[in-house]
Scaffold this active site. Structure first.
Site, mmCIF file in Angstrom:
data_model
loop_
_atom_site.group_PDB
_atom_site.id
_atom_site.type_symbol
_atom_site.label_atom_id
_atom_site.label_comp_id
_atom_site.label_asym_id
_atom_site.label_seq_id
_atom_site.Cartn_x
_atom_site.Cartn_y
_atom_site.Cartn_z
ATOM 1 N N GLN A 1 -7.416 -1.483 -17.318
ATOM 2 C CA GLN A 1 -6.643 -2.052 -18.172
ATOM 3 C C GLN A 1 -6.211 -3.471 -17.878
ATOM 4 O O GLN A 1 -5.899 -4.360 -18.927
ATOM 5 C CB GLN A 1 -4.919 -1.396 -17.978
ATOM 6 N N HIS B 1 -16.428 -1.260 3.390
ATOM 7 C CA HIS B 1 -15.660 -1.709 2.038
ATOM 8 C C HIS B 1 -15.098 -0.630 1.308
ATOM 9 O O HIS B 1 -14.038 -0.632 0.770
ATOM 10 C CB HIS B 1 -16.590 -2.359 1.193
ATOM 11 N N HIS C 1 -26.420 -8.090 -1.304
ATOM 12 C CA HIS C 1 -26.767 -9.050 -0.081
ATOM 13 C C HIS C 1 -28.217 -8.892 0.566
ATOM 14 O O HIS C 1 -28.422 -7.391 0.694
ATOM 15 C CB HIS C 1 -25.619 -8.648 0.933
ATOM 16 N N HIS D 1 -34.683 -29.051 -45.468
ATOM 17 C CA HIS D 1 -34.988 -29.418 -43.851
ATOM 18 C C HIS D 1 -35.957 -30.712 -43.722
ATOM 19 O O HIS D 1 -35.769 -31.981 -43.431
ATOM 20 C CB HIS D 1 -35.575 -28.672 -43.107
#
Length: 416
Positions: A178, A249, A314, A406
Site C-alpha cells: 500500500q 536479515h 552481494h 524529413h
C-alpha cells in the site's frame, strides 16, 4: 541447515514468490487507487494492527526522535552519511557536456535531476536507518528537489533521525504494497512521485513491478542474499560470518558458497552451525539457512561461471588472486574483495550503496546510484557547414524510408 544446492532450483525458488503474491497485491493497489487515504488507514490496521491518527510524520516528531536515540549512534549515522555522500559525489556527471565531433556538428548530453522521488525503508522485524541513508543520499546528491519516504509503523526514532540527517522532506508511516501504491498513484496525503526506490518484502517488490507504468522503479530488491566465491585459501570463519550476517536479515534471505574445495565447504558448514547456535536472531537465521548452502565447482572457471549464473546481490570474493577473478565477473550487485572486505562494511559505512537487485536481477540491473535519479537528454548543435556535411546522408535515407518531408526539412535549409 548446510546442504549442497542445485542452482537452477534455487534460482527458480527466489523468483516464484513474486508470482504467488501478485493477485493480493493487485487488489491492494486497486483499493489505494479507489479509496486513497482511507485504504491506507484500513490496510495499516489490517496488516500492522495499528490505528493511525496521522499518516504524515510531523516535523516535531522528527525533531523529538533525536532525544530517543543514543548520541553515539547519531554520530555514527552522521559519519556514515558523509562517507556515502562522498562516494556518490564521485558518480555525478556534468550537467552539460558538448563536443565538436566534426566541423559544424557539436553533440553532447544534458543531465537533469528528477523533481520528486519516493523511498521505501523497511521496518517490522528491525529498524534500518542505513537503508534510509542509502535510498535518499544519492537522490540528494543528484539534485532531486523533493524526497519523500514511506516506512511501516510504528515508526522507529532511529529511522527518523537517519532520514533527517539525509535531508528527506516528507515521511509517511505506511508500509507494504500500500505504501508503494500511495507513492506511485498519490492519495490525499501522499503526493505521487516520479520514481520509487528501496528494498522490501515480496509484497513490496511485487507492487513495484506492477506499478511500473505509474512511476519508474529502481529494480526488484527483495530479501537479502550473498554468494561467496572461495578457494582453498579462504578463511572458513570469515566466510561463515558473512553467511550469518546475511541470514539474520530475513527468513527468506539466502546464502550460497561456491567453492573449488570440498574441504572448505565442510569447514564453512561446521562454522555456520556453530555460529547459528549462538546467534541472537537464531530463529530468523535458522529459517534462512534452510534455503542456503554450497556448490563445489570442478575448477575456478566453473566457479566463476556459476557465480555469474547466480547474479547475486552481494558477491564476496575470497580467493588467492581476487583481482583476476573480479575482472571476469559480469553480473553482481556489489563485489567485496578479499578476506577483510566484510559485506557489512558496504551495508553501513564504506560509502557504496547497499540497495541492490536480488533474485538474479543483477544480470539485468545495476545497484542504486546517482544516475537512477537523473534524466539525460542528448544535445546537438549544427551549423550550415555541419548540415552540408551530413545533408546527403539524411536526405537519401529519409527518401528511402518514404519520409519525404524529413528529407525536405533538410533540403529547404540547404537551398536557403
Amino acid at each position: 541447515m548446510w546442504q549442497a544446492l542445485d542452482i537452477e532450483t534455487w534460482l527458480a525458488g527466489r523468483r516464484s514468490d513474486l508470482d504467488r503474491v501478485k493477485g493480493p497485491v493487485f487488489e491492494i493497489i486497486g483499493r489505494v487507487r479507489a479509496e486513497g487515504d482511507a485504504a491506507l488507514l484500513d490496510l495499516t490496521k489490517r496488516f500492522d494492527g495499528i490505528d493511525l491518527e496521522e499518516i504524515a510524520v510531523s516535523d516535531e516528531e522528527r525533531e523529538a526522535a533525536y532525544d530517543q536515540v543514543d548520541a553515539r549512534l547519531v554520530e555514527s549515522l552522521v559519519e556514515a552519511e558523509e562517507r556515502i555522500s562522498r562516494f556518490h559525489e564521485l558518480q555525478r556527471g556534468r550537467d552539460l557536456w558538448l563536443q565538436e565531433v566534426e566541423p559544424g556538428i557539436t553533440l553532447g548530453v544534458r543531465t537533469t535531476p528528477l523533481a520528486r522521488i519516493g523511498a521505501y525503508v523497511p521496518g517490522g522485524r528491525a529498524a534500518y536507518p542505513s537503508t534510509a541513508l542509502m535510498c535518499t543520499i544519492p537522490a540528494k546528491v543528484a539534485g532531486v528537489r523533493e524526497i519523500c519516504c514511506c516506512t511501516p509503523p510504528p515508526t522507529s526514532p532511529i529511522t527518523l533521525v537517519a532520514l533527517d540527517i539525509a535531508g528527506v522532506d516528507e515521511v509517511y508511516r505506511v508500509g507494504g504494497a500500500q505504501a508503494i501504491a500511495a507513492m506511485a498513484i498519490g492519495t490525499e496525503t501522499v503526493p505521487r512521485v516520479e520514481k520509487i526506490v528501496g528494498p522490501g518484502n515480496v509484497y513490496v517488490t511485487a507492487a513495484k513491478m506492477l506499478l511500473r507504468d505509474e512511476a519508474e522503479i529502481d529494480f526488484p530488491a527483495g530479501p537479502s542474499e550473498i554468494a561467496i566465491l572461495a578457494d582453498s585459501t579462504a578463511n572458513p570463519t570469515f566466510v561463515a560470518a558473512d553467511i550469518l550476517a546475511q541470514a539474520e536479515h530475513d527468513p527468506n534471505a539466502a546464502c550460497v558458497l561456491v567453492t573449488t574445495d570440498a574441504a572448505i565447504a565442510d569447514a564453512v558448514g561446521a562454522e555456520v552451525k556453530r555460529m547459528a547456535g549462538e546467534a541472537k536472531r537464531r530463529e530468523i537465521v535458522a529459517k534462512a539457512l534452510e534455503h542456503s548452502g554450497y556448490i563445489v565447482a570442478g575448477d575456478l572457471d566453473e566457479a566463476v561461471a556459476t557465480v555469474d549464473g547466480i547474479a547475486p546481490e552481494h558477491l564476496s570474493v575470497q580467493v588467492a588472486d581476487p583481482l583476476a577473478v573480479i575482472n571476469r565477473i559480469r553480473s553482481a550487485g556489489s563485489i567485496f574483495v578479499g578476506p577483510y572486505a566484510a559485506v557489512a562494511c558496504g551495508d553501513y559505512a564504506s560509502g557504496t550503496n547497499h540497495v541492490l537487485p536480488t533474485a538474479g536481477y543483477a544480470s539485468l540491473y545495476s545497484g542504486l546510484d546517482v544516475n537512477h535519479f537523473c534524466r539525460r537528454s542528448t544535445v546537438q548543435m549544427i551549423t550550415r557547414e555541419g548540415l552540408e556535411a551530413i545533408g546527403d546522408v539524411v536526405e537519401t535515407i529519409a527518401d528511402a524510408e518514404g519520409l519525404h518531408a524529413h528529407a525536405e526539412s533538410v533540403r529547404v535549409r540547404r537551398r536557403g
